[in-house]
Design a protein around this motif. Sequence first.
Motif, mmCIF file in Angstrom:
data_model
loop_
_atom_site.group_PDB
_atom_site.id
_atom_site.type_symbol
_atom_site.label_atom_id
_atom_site.label_comp_id
_atom_site.label_asym_id
_atom_site.label_seq_id
_atom_site.Cartn_x
_atom_site.Cartn_y
_atom_site.Cartn_z
ATOM 1 N N ALA A 187 44.852 45.846 34.874
ATOM 2 C CA ALA A 187 45.768 44.716 34.693
ATOM 3 C C ALA A 187 45.113 43.678 33.782
ATOM 4 O O ALA A 187 43.957 43.305 33.979
ATOM 5 C CB ALA A 187 46.095 44.096 36.042
ATOM 6 N N ILE A 188 45.867 43.225 32.806
ATOM 7 C CA ILE A 188 45.386 42.227 31.854
ATOM 8 C C ILE A 188 46.241 40.970 31.990
ATOM 9 O O ILE A 188 47.466 41.019 31.905
ATOM 10 C CB ILE A 188 45.473 42.762 30.404
ATOM 11 N N LEU A 189 45.563 39.854 32.209
ATOM 12 C CA LEU A 189 46.211 38.552 32.265
ATOM 13 C C LEU A 189 46.470 38.080 30.845
ATOM 14 O O LEU A 189 45.591 38.193 29.984
ATOM 15 C CB LEU A 189 45.299 37.560 32.998
ATOM 16 N N ILE A 190 47.659 37.574 30.600
ATOM 17 C CA ILE A 190 48.003 37.056 29.277
ATOM 18 C C ILE A 190 48.344 35.579 29.419
ATOM 19 O O ILE A 190 49.260 35.211 30.169
ATOM 20 C CB ILE A 190 49.186 37.831 28.663
ATOM 21 N N THR A 191 47.611 34.764 28.702
ATOM 22 C CA THR A 191 47.850 33.322 28.756
ATOM 23 C C THR A 191 47.374 32.695 27.448
ATOM 24 O O THR A 191 46.679 33.325 26.652
ATOM 25 C CB THR A 191 47.163 32.681 29.980
ATOM 26 N N GLY A 192 47.763 31.468 27.242
ATOM 27 C CA GLY A 192 47.353 30.792 26.010
ATOM 28 C C GLY A 192 48.114 29.506 25.811
ATOM 29 O O GLY A 192 48.717 28.961 26.738
ATOM 30 N N LEU A 219 47.211 49.074 25.503
ATOM 31 C CA LEU A 219 47.953 50.210 26.051
ATOM 32 C C LEU A 219 47.271 51.534 25.717
ATOM 33 O O LEU A 219 47.211 52.431 26.552
ATOM 34 C CB LEU A 219 49.394 50.191 25.547
ATOM 35 N N GLU A 220 46.739 51.622 24.535
ATOM 36 C CA GLU A 220 46.036 52.846 24.140
ATOM 37 C C GLU A 220 44.725 53.012 24.909
ATOM 38 O O GLU A 220 44.208 54.119 25.022
ATOM 39 C CB GLU A 220 45.824 52.861 22.628
ATOM 40 N N GLU A 221 44.202 51.908 25.446
ATOM 41 C CA GLU A 221 42.990 51.954 26.278
ATOM 42 C C GLU A 221 43.321 52.242 27.740
ATOM 43 O O GLU A 221 42.428 52.345 28.567
ATOM 44 C CB GLU A 221 42.231 50.629 26.177
ATOM 45 N N GLY A 222 44.613 52.322 28.085
ATOM 46 C CA GLY A 222 45.010 52.675 29.436
ATOM 47 C C GLY A 222 45.461 51.533 30.327
ATOM 48 O O GLY A 222 45.570 51.697 31.539
ATOM 49 N N VAL A 223 45.755 50.381 29.767
ATOM 50 C CA VAL A 223 46.249 49.266 30.575
ATOM 51 C C VAL A 223 47.600 49.630 31.180
ATOM 52 O O VAL A 223 48.454 50.205 30.508
ATOM 53 C CB VAL A 223 46.358 47.974 29.729
ATOM 54 N N ASP A 224 47.769 49.312 32.472
ATOM 55 C CA ASP A 224 49.009 49.600 33.191
ATOM 56 C C ASP A 224 49.900 48.371 33.359
ATOM 57 O O ASP A 224 51.106 48.484 33.414
ATOM 58 C CB ASP A 224 48.707 50.126 34.604
ATOM 59 N N TRP A 225 49.277 47.212 33.540
ATOM 60 C CA TRP A 225 50.003 45.977 33.860
ATOM 61 C C TRP A 225 49.611 44.850 32.910
ATOM 62 O O TRP A 225 48.431 44.681 32.596
ATOM 63 C CB TRP A 225 49.665 45.507 35.279
ATOM 64 N N PHE A 226 50.613 44.068 32.523
ATOM 65 C CA PHE A 226 50.380 42.789 31.861
ATOM 66 C C PHE A 226 50.877 41.719 32.825
ATOM 67 O O PHE A 226 52.008 41.794 33.330
ATOM 68 C CB PHE A 226 51.127 42.689 30.527
ATOM 69 N N VAL A 227 50.032 40.731 33.083
ATOM 70 C CA VAL A 227 50.323 39.687 34.062
ATOM 71 C C VAL A 227 50.470 38.344 33.351
ATOM 72 O O VAL A 227 49.604 37.953 32.562
ATOM 73 C CB VAL A 227 49.183 39.600 35.116
ATOM 74 N N ILE A 270 54.426 50.805 30.842
ATOM 75 C CA ILE A 270 53.713 49.629 31.350
ATOM 76 C C ILE A 270 54.583 48.855 32.322
ATOM 77 O O ILE A 270 55.809 48.947 32.292
ATOM 78 C CB ILE A 270 53.268 48.689 30.210
ATOM 79 N N LYS A 271 53.925 48.082 33.131
ATOM 80 C CA LYS A 271 54.590 47.202 34.097
ATOM 81 C C LYS A 271 54.261 45.765 33.727
ATOM 82 O O LYS A 271 53.166 45.462 33.262
ATOM 83 C CB LYS A 271 54.117 47.489 35.517
ATOM 84 N N LEU A 272 55.216 44.893 33.993
ATOM 85 C CA LEU A 272 55.055 43.476 33.701
ATOM 86 C C LEU A 272 55.177 42.681 34.990
ATOM 87 O O LEU A 272 56.024 42.987 35.836
ATOM 88 C CB LEU A 272 56.120 43.016 32.707
ATOM 89 N N SER A 273 54.341 41.666 35.109
ATOM 90 C CA SER A 273 54.318 40.854 36.315
ATOM 91 C C SER A 273 54.187 39.385 35.952
ATOM 92 O O SER A 273 53.499 39.042 34.993
ATOM 93 C CB SER A 273 53.119 41.268 37.185
ATOM 94 N N THR A 274 54.844 38.537 36.732
ATOM 95 C CA THR A 274 54.662 37.090 36.599
ATOM 96 C C THR A 274 54.262 36.547 37.956
ATOM 97 O O THR A 274 54.946 36.780 38.951
ATOM 98 C CB THR A 274 55.957 36.391 36.132
ATOM 99 N N ILE A 275 53.152 35.847 37.966
ATOM 100 C CA ILE A 275 52.681 35.166 39.174
ATOM 101 C C ILE A 275 52.757 33.668 38.871
ATOM 102 O O ILE A 275 51.923 33.121 38.163
ATOM 103 C CB ILE A 275 51.234 35.560 39.550
ATOM 104 N N PHE A 276 53.797 33.033 39.391
ATOM 105 C CA PHE A 276 53.979 31.594 39.180
ATOM 106 C C PHE A 276 53.068 30.814 40.132
ATOM 107 O O PHE A 276 52.794 31.275 41.242
ATOM 108 C CB PHE A 276 55.428 31.193 39.475
#
Length: 174
Positions: A3-8, A39-47, A71-77
């Motif tokens: 799972a990779i956290l995406i923020t900025g 994704l090519e490295e095998g990431v399953d989730w973007f958070v 892939i799966k997408l997740s939001t944790i508010f």
Amino acid sequence: MTAILITGYKNSDLGVFNEQDPKIKVIKKAIRTALVSYLEEGVDWFVFTGNLGFELWALEVAKELQGDYPIKLSTIFPFANHGENWNESNQLKLSQFRAVDFSKYCYDQYENPGQFRSYNQFLIDNTDGAYVFYDTEHETNLKYFVNKMKEKENFNISFLTFEHLNEVASEFDE
């Protein structure tokens, strides 16, 4: 599972308030390249955390990529009422963060500043790395979150910087 956290940066940090701003096209191109690499490295989730700006643009790109990648997408508010005072246009954008594979919030309501530290730590502890649009030469409050990420061992952080965006923008000029 990875799972990779995406923020900025938020759109207000970047001075981008119009969906037709040409900067968005450049940012999305950089995002697409990074996400495909993950994704090519095998990431399953973007958070995601549900912020407008970089996160929304990354979410839009990730949703496009779902057609080609499993892939799966997740939001944790942070809070149940995240964004409730936003205008109607921003409410529509916020709804995109709820229309993902998994959506949840950490706290019912804001009670004290310590909740943000706990929330950030929860995100770091439950992801394997992060893709962050942040440049130390253009600091915002995001620096505290980034510094916390750097403290965790084996937590891989990839940064999108303004320098990299200038390289991507020059590709449009060629």
